[in-house]
Design a protein around this motif. Structure first.
Motif, PDB file in Angstrom:
ATOM      1  N   ARG A  32       0.784  -1.308  -0.016  1.00  0.00           N
ATOM      2  CA  ARG A  32      -0.209  -0.175  -0.072  1.00  0.00           C
ATOM      3  C   ARG A  32       0.875   1.440   0.057  1.00  0.00           C
ATOM      4  O   ARG A  32       0.599   2.326  -0.604  1.00  0.00           O
ATOM      5  N   ALA A  33       1.963   1.080   0.772  1.00  0.00           N
ATOM      6  CA  ALA A  33       2.702   2.291   0.937  1.00  0.00           C
ATOM      7  C   ALA A  33       3.429   2.773  -0.398  1.00  0.00           C
ATOM      8  O   ALA A  33       3.896   3.827  -0.766  1.00  0.00           O
ATOM      9  N   TYR A  34       3.619   1.537  -1.358  1.00  0.00           N
ATOM     10  CA  TYR A  34       4.278   1.842  -2.533  1.00  0.00           C
ATOM     11  C   TYR A  34       3.555   2.889  -3.432  1.00  0.00           C
ATOM     12  O   TYR A  34       4.021   4.101  -3.839  1.00  0.00           O
ATOM     13  N   HIS A  35       1.948   2.791  -3.483  1.00  0.00           N
ATOM     14  CA  HIS A  35       1.156   3.474  -3.924  1.00  0.00           C
ATOM     15  C   HIS A  35       0.836   4.617  -3.233  1.00  0.00           C
ATOM     16  O   HIS A  35       0.656   5.886  -3.896  1.00  0.00           O
ATOM     17  N   GLN A  36       0.985   4.828  -1.752  1.00  0.00           N
ATOM     18  CA  GLN A  36       0.575   6.064  -1.056  1.00  0.00           C
ATOM     19  C   GLN A  36       1.919   6.929  -1.037  1.00  0.00           C
ATOM     20  O   GLN A  36       2.156   7.761  -0.246  1.00  0.00           O
ATOM     21  N   ARG A  37       3.027   6.642  -1.528  1.00  0.00           N
ATOM     22  CA  ARG A  37       4.403   7.255  -1.536  1.00  0.00           C
ATOM     23  C   ARG A  37       4.081   8.571  -2.443  1.00  0.00           C
ATOM     24  O   ARG A  37       3.218   8.742  -3.179  1.00  0.00           O
ATOM     25  N   GLU A  38       5.105   9.611  -2.299  1.00  0.00           N
ATOM     26  CA  GLU A  38       5.055  10.800  -2.884  1.00  0.00           C
ATOM     27  C   GLU A  38       5.150  10.401  -4.584  1.00  0.00           C
ATOM     28  O   GLU A  38       5.923   9.638  -4.852  1.00  0.00           O
ATOM     29  N   GLY A  39       4.088  10.959  -5.291  1.00  0.00           N
ATOM     30  CA  GLY A  39       3.915  10.560  -6.764  1.00  0.00           C
ATOM     31  C   GLY A  39       3.509   9.281  -7.029  1.00  0.00           C
ATOM     32  O   GLY A  39       3.505   8.755  -8.179  1.00  0.00           O
ATOM     33  N   GLY A  40       2.863   8.483  -5.933  1.00  0.00           N
ATOM     34  CA  GLY A  40       2.199   7.335  -6.168  1.00  0.00           C
ATOM     35  C   GLY A  40       0.828   7.575  -6.535  1.00  0.00           C
ATOM     36  O   GLY A  40       0.208   8.855  -7.011  1.00  0.00           O
ATOM     37  N   ASP A  41      -0.014   6.538  -6.605  1.00  0.00           N
ATOM     38  CA  ASP A  41      -1.529   6.665  -6.895  1.00  0.00           C
ATOM     39  C   ASP A  41      -2.158   6.322  -5.704  1.00  0.00           C
ATOM     40  O   ASP A  41      -2.560   4.888  -5.636  1.00  0.00           O
ATOM     41  N   PRO A  42      -2.642   7.104  -4.683  1.00  0.00           N
ATOM     42  CA  PRO A  42      -3.007   6.611  -3.409  1.00  0.00           C
ATOM     43  C   PRO A  42      -4.416   6.049  -3.426  1.00  0.00           C
ATOM     44  O   PRO A  42      -4.824   5.364  -2.501  1.00  0.00           O
ATOM     45  N   LYS A  43      -4.866   6.057  -4.517  1.00  0.00           N
ATOM     46  CA  LYS A  43      -6.437   5.334  -4.312  1.00  0.00           C
ATOM     47  C   LYS A  43      -6.263   3.782  -4.702  1.00  0.00           C
ATOM     48  O   LYS A  43      -7.059   3.238  -4.349  1.00  0.00           O
ATOM     49  N   ARG A  44      -5.004   3.413  -4.875  1.00  0.00           N
ATOM     50  CA  ARG A  44      -4.674   2.001  -5.162  1.00  0.00           C
ATOM     51  C   ARG A  44      -4.207   1.270  -3.843  1.00  0.00           C
ATOM     52  O   ARG A  44      -3.254   1.368  -3.351  1.00  0.00           O
ATOM     53  N   THR A  45      -5.620   0.893  -2.998  1.00  0.00           N
ATOM     54  CA  THR A  45      -5.390   0.400  -1.569  1.00  0.00           C
ATOM     55  C   THR A  45      -5.771  -1.125  -1.593  1.00  0.00           C
ATOM     56  O   THR A  45      -5.546  -1.861  -0.464  1.00  0.00           O
ATOM     57  N   GLU A  46      -6.572  -1.532  -2.672  1.00  0.00           N
ATOM     58  CA  GLU A  46      -7.049  -2.912  -2.258  1.00  0.00           C
ATOM     59  C   GLU A  46      -6.069  -4.101  -2.984  1.00  0.00           C
ATOM     60  O   GLU A  46      -5.677  -3.902  -4.006  1.00  0.00           O
ATOM     61  N   ILE A  47      -6.144  -5.065  -2.050  1.00  0.00           N
ATOM     62  CA  ILE A  47      -5.181  -6.210  -2.576  1.00  0.00           C
ATOM     63  C   ILE A  47      -6.083  -7.265  -2.897  1.00  0.00           C
ATOM     64  O   ILE A  47      -7.065  -7.762  -2.049  1.00  0.00           O
ATOM     65  N   ILE A  48      -5.711  -7.987  -3.888  1.00  0.00           N
ATOM     66  CA  ILE A  48      -6.518  -9.274  -4.606  1.00  0.00           C
ATOM     67  C   ILE A  48      -5.949 -10.487  -3.766  1.00  0.00           C
ATOM     68  O   ILE A  48      -4.591 -10.474  -4.120  1.00  0.00           O
ATOM     69  N   THR A  49      -6.576 -11.227  -3.120  1.00  0.00           N
ATOM     70  CA  THR A  49      -6.280 -12.421  -2.670  1.00  0.00           C
ATOM     71  C   THR A  49      -7.106 -13.615  -3.292  1.00  0.00           C
ATOM     72  O   THR A  49      -7.882 -13.524  -3.926  1.00  0.00           O
ATOM     73  N   PHE A  50      -6.666 -14.807  -2.663  1.00  0.00           N
ATOM     74  CA  PHE A  50      -7.303 -15.921  -3.435  1.00  0.00           C
ATOM     75  C   PHE A  50      -7.919 -17.171  -2.625  1.00  0.00           C
ATOM     76  O   PHE A  50      -7.417 -17.078  -1.426  1.00  0.00           O
TER      77      PHE A  50
END
Ligand code: PLP
Length: 397
Positions: free
Chosen positions: A109-127
């Motif tokens: 999640r932090a990858y997407h919420q870093r500066e310049g990331g895409d913070p709406k990307r919070t959902e993890i797909i699991t199986f």
């Protein structure tokens, strides 16, 4: 008061081990059982391995714990060993598998919420049938109702998709997707290896859409499959990986491994653990890593796995009424039964001094220490055959 002092969350059996000796367990009442469970893939070096005992004893006498606010020569050493031998560029040490998965989820999640990331990307797909641990986030990451019962509400931010169904995974991706969390070989789910197409396909989707591929190798990692990590068998690299269980041979240790790209969001103060990576845990981890990361050791795991698998294939041919197939990789093997597997596991344990592990999908898990020798495989096959010969399938209730 009727509650037991040990909170009654485990249906504990009558086997009460008090000592371990290589690949055997000795119980309070003097039974000696062949241990092909390894504490569920933990005792990678078997019990009472001299190198592990020595490492823990000498570190305990020197320095057991200091705060993570201090420099850590012990942690730097083990992290460097892991970085040198795996896909990872950086490591966060934890005390358990669930904590390693928690850190992996936060890192994705932090990858997407870093500066310049895409913070709406919070959902993890699991199986489906996944197991990632027992914390609130890790039970929320699993589709299994039995683990949710009594603990609602779950945490938001997880979407479940059928395991090994690439098209379903692709269809589930949307503007809020942060990445996938997947076991390359499901353990609790019944030793179900992902197909090559599935894992390669998940990697491709992540590359195409800048998502995080997070692997949970808590059970299948650390040499169990004959590779340090199971994803190497597939030639598919994760961005983030959770590991634990066998990593310190029984000392509580886990880790979240990541590439430099994957860890971009994890700066100072973003995560922590009081005990995680303390000098005692690092000494245990280093002793195990030195042994397991050796190519010759891993080649031996592969060879032993092939011999065991060959013997199991032959065995199930003689018991086609009970067994359907053998699956898994290396020394992470599953015997899928045609009947309920738990009573057969209990029969082996109670009447044939043999420890295995029951799993979902009517599977008996075969998870021996990675240091087994041919004599242990022979002993296992002899006990298993005697167990099958004497087994009466319980009548349905
Ligand atoms: N992930 C997987 C694949 C596991 O098999 C397990 C434990 O069985 C966990 C996570 C949780 O590990 P722990 O029990 O150390 O928290």
């Amino acid at each position: 008061m009727s509650i037991t002092p040990l909170m009654p969350v485990y249906p504990r059996c009558d086997v009460r081990p008090v000592e371990g000796d290589g690949c055997h367990l000795i119980t309070e009442d003097g039974r000696r059982l062949l241990d092909f469970a390894s504490g569920i893939a933990v005792n990678s070096l078997g019990h009472s391995h001299p190198a592990l005992i020595e490492a823990i004893q000498s570190q305990a006498a020197k320095l057991m714990h200091v705060s993570n606010m201090y420099g850590s020569p012990q942690g730097e050493r083990l992290a460097q060993m892991i970085v040198d031998t795996t896909f990872a560029d950086t490591v966060f040490f934890t005390n358990s598998g669930a904590e390693a998965v928690e850190c992996a989820i936060k890192t994705a999640r932090a990858y997407h919420q870093r500066e310049g990331g895409d913070p709406k990307r919070t959902e993890i797909i699991t199986f489906s049938m996944a197991f990632h641990g027992r914390t609130m986030a890790t039970i929320s990451a699993s589709n299994q109702d039995k683990m949710h019962k009594g603990f609602l509400p779950l945490l938001p931010g997880f979407k479940y998709v059928e395991f090994d169904d690439l098209e379903a995974a692709r269809a589930a991706v949307g503007p809020h997707t942060a990445g996938f969390l997947v076991e390359p070989i499901q353990g609790e789910g019944g030793i179900r290896p992902a197909s090559q197409e599935f894992l390669t396909g998940l990697r491709d989707i992540c590359d195409e859409q800048d998502l995080m591929l997070v692997l949970d190798e808590v059970q299948c990692g650390v040499g169990r499959t004959g590779k340090l990590y199971a994803h190497e068998l597939y030639d598919v690299q994760p961005d983030i990986l959770a590991t634990a269980k066998g990593i310190a041979g029984g000392f509580p240790l886990g880790a979240c491994l990541a590439t430099e790209k994957g860890a971009q969001g994890m700066g100072f103060g973003s995560h922590g653990s009081t005990y995680g990576g303390n000098p005692l845990a690092m000494a245990a981890g280093e002793a195990v890593w030195k042994i397991i990361s050796d190519e010759a050791f891993l080649a031996d795991v592969t060879a032993r796995g092939e011999r065991l698998r060959g013997a199991l294939e032959q065995f199930i041919g003689n018991h086609s009424d009970l067994f359907e197939l053998v699956r898994g990789k290396g020394l992470m093997l599953g015997l899928k039964m045609k009947v309920e597997s738990r009573p057969f596991y209990e029969h082996l344990r109670d009447h044939h001094d043999l420890m295995t592990v029951a799993a979902a999908d009517n599977t008996i898990r075969v998870l021996p220490p990675l240091v087994i020798e041919d004599a242990h495989i022979d002993e296992f096959m002899q006990k298993l055959s005697a167990g099958a010969a004497s087994y009466k399938v319980p009548e349905a209730a």
